[in-house]
Design a protein around this motif. Structure first.
Motif, PDB file in Angstrom:
ATOM      1  N   ALA A 143      43.946 101.179 -29.349  1.00  0.00           N
ATOM      2  CA  ALA A 143      44.310 100.066 -30.225  1.00  0.00           C
ATOM      3  C   ALA A 143      45.813 100.045 -30.507  1.00  0.00           C
ATOM      4  O   ALA A 143      46.284  99.196 -31.249  1.00  0.00           O
ATOM      5  CB  ALA A 143      43.540 100.149 -31.538  1.00  0.00           C
ATOM      6  N   GLY A 144      46.547 100.978 -29.909  1.00  0.00           N
ATOM      7  CA  GLY A 144      47.991 101.021 -30.151  1.00  0.00           C
ATOM      8  C   GLY A 144      48.757 100.780 -28.869  1.00  0.00           C
ATOM      9  O   GLY A 144      48.660  99.709 -28.276  1.00  0.00           O
ATOM     10  N   GLU A 181      50.594  95.476 -49.760  1.00  0.00           N
ATOM     11  CA  GLU A 181      49.421  95.949 -50.503  1.00  0.00           C
ATOM     12  C   GLU A 181      48.147  95.256 -50.008  1.00  0.00           C
ATOM     13  O   GLU A 181      47.102  95.893 -49.853  1.00  0.00           O
ATOM     14  CB  GLU A 181      49.639  95.634 -51.988  1.00  0.00           C
ATOM     15  CG  GLU A 181      48.963  96.594 -52.922  1.00  0.00           C
ATOM     16  CD  GLU A 181      49.381  96.342 -54.359  1.00  0.00           C
ATOM     17  OE1 GLU A 181      48.481  96.278 -55.201  1.00  0.00           O
ATOM     18  OE2 GLU A 181      50.594  96.172 -54.625  1.00  0.00           O
ATOM     19  N   VAL A 182      48.244  93.963 -49.750  1.00  0.00           N
ATOM     20  CA  VAL A 182      47.070  93.214 -49.286  1.00  0.00           C
ATOM     21  C   VAL A 182      46.627  93.736 -47.914  1.00  0.00           C
ATOM     22  O   VAL A 182      45.447  94.010 -47.688  1.00  0.00           O
ATOM     23  CB  VAL A 182      47.368  91.698 -49.224  1.00  0.00           C
ATOM     24  CG1 VAL A 182      46.242  90.959 -48.518  1.00  0.00           C
ATOM     25  CG2 VAL A 182      47.576  91.131 -50.621  1.00  0.00           C
ATOM     26  N   LEU A 183      47.571  93.919 -47.008  1.00  0.00           N
ATOM     27  CA  LEU A 183      47.204  94.386 -45.671  1.00  0.00           C
ATOM     28  C   LEU A 183      46.642  95.802 -45.699  1.00  0.00           C
ATOM     29  O   LEU A 183      45.817  96.164 -44.873  1.00  0.00           O
ATOM     30  CB  LEU A 183      48.407  94.327 -44.726  1.00  0.00           C
ATOM     31  CG  LEU A 183      48.853  92.943 -44.265  1.00  0.00           C
ATOM     32  CD1 LEU A 183      49.847  93.071 -43.139  1.00  0.00           C
ATOM     33  CD2 LEU A 183      47.687  92.073 -43.823  1.00  0.00           C
ATOM     34  N   ALA A 184      47.089  96.593 -46.683  1.00  0.00           N
ATOM     35  CA  ALA A 184      46.605  97.972 -46.781  1.00  0.00           C
ATOM     36  C   ALA A 184      45.101  98.023 -47.046  1.00  0.00           C
ATOM     37  O   ALA A 184      44.472  99.065 -46.848  1.00  0.00           O
ATOM     38  CB  ALA A 184      47.362  98.718 -47.877  1.00  0.00           C
ATOM     39  N   HIS A 185      44.506  96.905 -47.465  1.00  0.00           N
ATOM     40  CA  HIS A 185      43.053  96.882 -47.657  1.00  0.00           C
ATOM     41  C   HIS A 185      42.306  97.125 -46.354  1.00  0.00           C
ATOM     42  O   HIS A 185      41.156  97.544 -46.373  1.00  0.00           O
ATOM     43  CB  HIS A 185      42.617  95.526 -48.238  1.00  0.00           C
ATOM     44  CG  HIS A 185      42.892  95.377 -49.691  1.00  0.00           C
ATOM     45  ND1 HIS A 185      41.911  95.389 -50.651  1.00  0.00           N
ATOM     46  CD2 HIS A 185      44.051  95.230 -50.363  1.00  0.00           C
ATOM     47  CE1 HIS A 185      42.449  95.244 -51.844  1.00  0.00           C
ATOM     48  NE2 HIS A 185      43.759  95.148 -51.702  1.00  0.00           N
ATOM     49  N   LEU A 206      43.465  96.076 -37.862  1.00  0.00           N
ATOM     50  CA  LEU A 206      43.378  95.539 -39.214  1.00  0.00           C
ATOM     51  C   LEU A 206      41.948  95.050 -39.384  1.00  0.00           C
ATOM     52  O   LEU A 206      41.558  94.085 -38.718  1.00  0.00           O
ATOM     53  CB  LEU A 206      44.367  94.394 -39.422  1.00  0.00           C
ATOM     54  CG  LEU A 206      44.292  93.741 -40.797  1.00  0.00           C
ATOM     55  CD1 LEU A 206      45.011  94.574 -41.837  1.00  0.00           C
ATOM     56  CD2 LEU A 206      44.870  92.337 -40.767  1.00  0.00           C
ATOM     57  N   ALA A 207      41.214  95.719 -40.248  1.00  0.00           N
ATOM     58  CA  ALA A 207      39.810  95.353 -40.432  1.00  0.00           C
ATOM     59  C   ALA A 207      39.104  95.239 -39.075  1.00  0.00           C
ATOM     60  O   ALA A 207      38.421  94.260 -38.798  1.00  0.00           O
ATOM     61  CB  ALA A 207      39.676  94.064 -41.227  1.00  0.00           C
ATOM     62  N   ARG A 208      39.334  96.217 -38.228  1.00  0.00           N
ATOM     63  CA  ARG A 208      38.689  96.371 -36.921  1.00  0.00           C
ATOM     64  C   ARG A 208      39.171  95.382 -35.862  1.00  0.00           C
ATOM     65  O   ARG A 208      38.696  95.397 -34.742  1.00  0.00           O
ATOM     66  CB  ARG A 208      37.159  96.301 -37.027  1.00  0.00           C
ATOM     67  CG  ARG A 208      36.551  97.433 -37.842  1.00  0.00           C
ATOM     68  CD  ARG A 208      35.057  97.325 -37.902  1.00  0.00           C
ATOM     69  NE  ARG A 208      34.614  96.093 -38.510  1.00  0.00           N
ATOM     70  CZ  ARG A 208      34.632  95.849 -39.811  1.00  0.00           C
ATOM     71  NH1 ARG A 208      35.064  96.767 -40.651  1.00  0.00           N
ATOM     72  NH2 ARG A 208      34.209  94.698 -40.287  1.00  0.00           N
ATOM     73  N   THR A 209      40.105  94.513 -36.188  1.00  0.00           N
ATOM     74  CA  THR A 209      40.634  93.646 -35.142  1.00  0.00           C
ATOM     75  C   THR A 209      42.045  94.093 -34.771  1.00  0.00           C
ATOM     76  O   THR A 209      42.817  94.494 -35.626  1.00  0.00           O
ATOM     77  CB  THR A 209      40.618  92.161 -35.582  1.00  0.00           C
ATOM     78  OG1 THR A 209      40.992  91.355 -34.485  1.00  0.00           O
ATOM     79  CG2 THR A 209      41.557  91.895 -36.722  1.00  0.00           C
ATOM     80  N   VAL A 245      47.947  87.984 -33.897  1.00  0.00           N
ATOM     81  CA  VAL A 245      46.520  88.258 -33.765  1.00  0.00           C
ATOM     82  C   VAL A 245      45.975  87.433 -32.613  1.00  0.00           C
ATOM     83  O   VAL A 245      46.438  86.321 -32.360  1.00  0.00           O
ATOM     84  CB  VAL A 245      45.786  87.956 -35.105  1.00  0.00           C
ATOM     85  CG1 VAL A 245      45.956  86.503 -35.509  1.00  0.00           C
ATOM     86  CG2 VAL A 245      44.321  88.324 -35.028  1.00  0.00           C
ATOM     87  N   ARG A 246      45.014  88.010 -31.899  1.00  0.00           N
ATOM     88  CA  ARG A 246      44.447  87.292 -30.766  1.00  0.00           C
ATOM     89  C   ARG A 246      43.832  85.977 -31.245  1.00  0.00           C
ATOM     90  O   ARG A 246      43.187  85.928 -32.288  1.00  0.00           O
ATOM     91  CB  ARG A 246      43.386  88.146 -30.070  1.00  0.00           C
ATOM     92  CG  ARG A 246      44.010  89.284 -29.322  1.00  0.00           C
ATOM     93  CD  ARG A 246      42.997  90.135 -28.601  1.00  0.00           C
ATOM     94  NE  ARG A 246      43.527  91.457 -28.359  1.00  0.00           N
ATOM     95  CZ  ARG A 246      44.409  91.751 -27.405  1.00  0.00           C
ATOM     96  NH1 ARG A 246      44.832  90.820 -26.586  1.00  0.00           N
ATOM     97  NH2 ARG A 246      44.863  92.980 -27.275  1.00  0.00           N
TER      98      ARG A 246
END
Lengths: 93, 192
Positions: A61-62, B125-129, B150-153, B169-170
């Motif tokens: 994933a990297g 902070e939001v992305l760190a979720h 990010l959240a598995r994507t 993002v794809r």
């Protein structure tokens, strides 16, 4: 979750990686000369040590690069990571 | 008419404004460059007017003959060149010319990802979720560019400013990403 230190990207979560089995399994020098038994040994037979084990990982994933890691199979500690082509470093388990 | 991957989400993303200004920047020109020869890398950088990043997990940006161009480090011999929409064919030809006969490749991957710009003090902070990479300004200063989950994507995350994050993002995952982002922002929104 365990962090795996990618030699390019630094520590990342284990979920970003893909396991690639034992490292340093050399392709046969003269494949056509191998018997079936020797082929089977090359394809299927792997070490199963209790302790430090050199294995391949891919940072899927990297950076999507393969690298080698020495992992202690008893503790799951990663003792060393090194890039493909580099010799296996000395580790003390 | 071409519809961008997040066209249907424009209003819902705009509603997150009290927390984050979220805007899709669609149809950016994106080219994946695979090359390891240092001279070819330098030649390509000179052509674009932007030096290619030499350190892992960083990106460079600059202005040249193609306007504002960014070059993202994706791997030890892999880069992503991004520029304004409509330039992909020209840049591809120019980079191929700079590559010459050296082993490497330049591939147009513009349709692969869409770009989302997040602006706001709480962006990290939001992305760190949903992202395990350390996004603290000390660990991820401006100029950082990481590929991670990010959240598995899978995303490419660029730190483009103190309070500005750019996410590539794809396209097929863009709506999932938008839905996740809207959910992650919810707890920061004022209670009505």
């Amino acid at each position: 979750m365990q962090l795996i230190p990618c030699p390019w990207c630094g520590p990342r979560e284990e979920a970003e990686f893909h396991y690639g089995g034992q490292a340093h399994v050399a392709y046969p020098g003269d494949p056509s000369a191998l018997s079936d038994e020797e082929w089977a040994r090359y394809v299927f037979f792997r070490e199963n040590p209790s302790g430090p084990f050199a294995e391949r990982w891919s940072h899927n994933a990297g950076c999507r690069r393969w690298f080698n890691a020495v992992r202690d199979t008893r503790t799951h500690d990663l003792l060393a990571v090194y890039r493909v082509g580099e010799p296996m470093p000395e580790v003390t388990a | 008419m071409t519809v961008s991957p997040l066209a249907a989400w424009r209003d819902r993303l705009a509603a997150l404004a009290p927390v984050l200004d979220v805007a899709e920047v669609p149809f950016r020109s994106q080219l994946t460059v695979r090359v390891s020869d240092p001279d070819a890398i330098a030649a390509m950088g000179a052509t674009l007017g932007v030096l290619f990043p030499s350190a892992a997990c960083t990106f460079t940006s600059g202005t040249g003959r193609f306007g504002d161009v960014e070059v993202l480090w994706l791997g030890p011999d892999e880069f992503l060149v991004t520029a304004s929409p409509g330039l992909r064919v020209t840049i591809e030809e120019v980079l191929r010319g700079a590559l010459g006969t050296v082993r490497g490749s330049v591939v147009d991957t513009s349709a692969q990802r869409t770009t989302v710009v997040l602006q706001g003090a709480q962006g990290r902070e939001v992305l760190a979720h949903g992202c395990s990479v350390d996004l603290h300004p000390a660990a991820a200063p401006v100029g950082t560019c990481v590929q991670t989950l990010l959240a598995r994507t899978g995303i490419v995350l660029q730190v483009t400013g103190e309070d500005t994050l750019t996410v590539l993002v794809r396209s097929s995952f863009a709506e999932y990403f938008a839905a996740w982002l809207a959910d992650a922002c919810t707890e920061y929104l004022a209670v009505p």
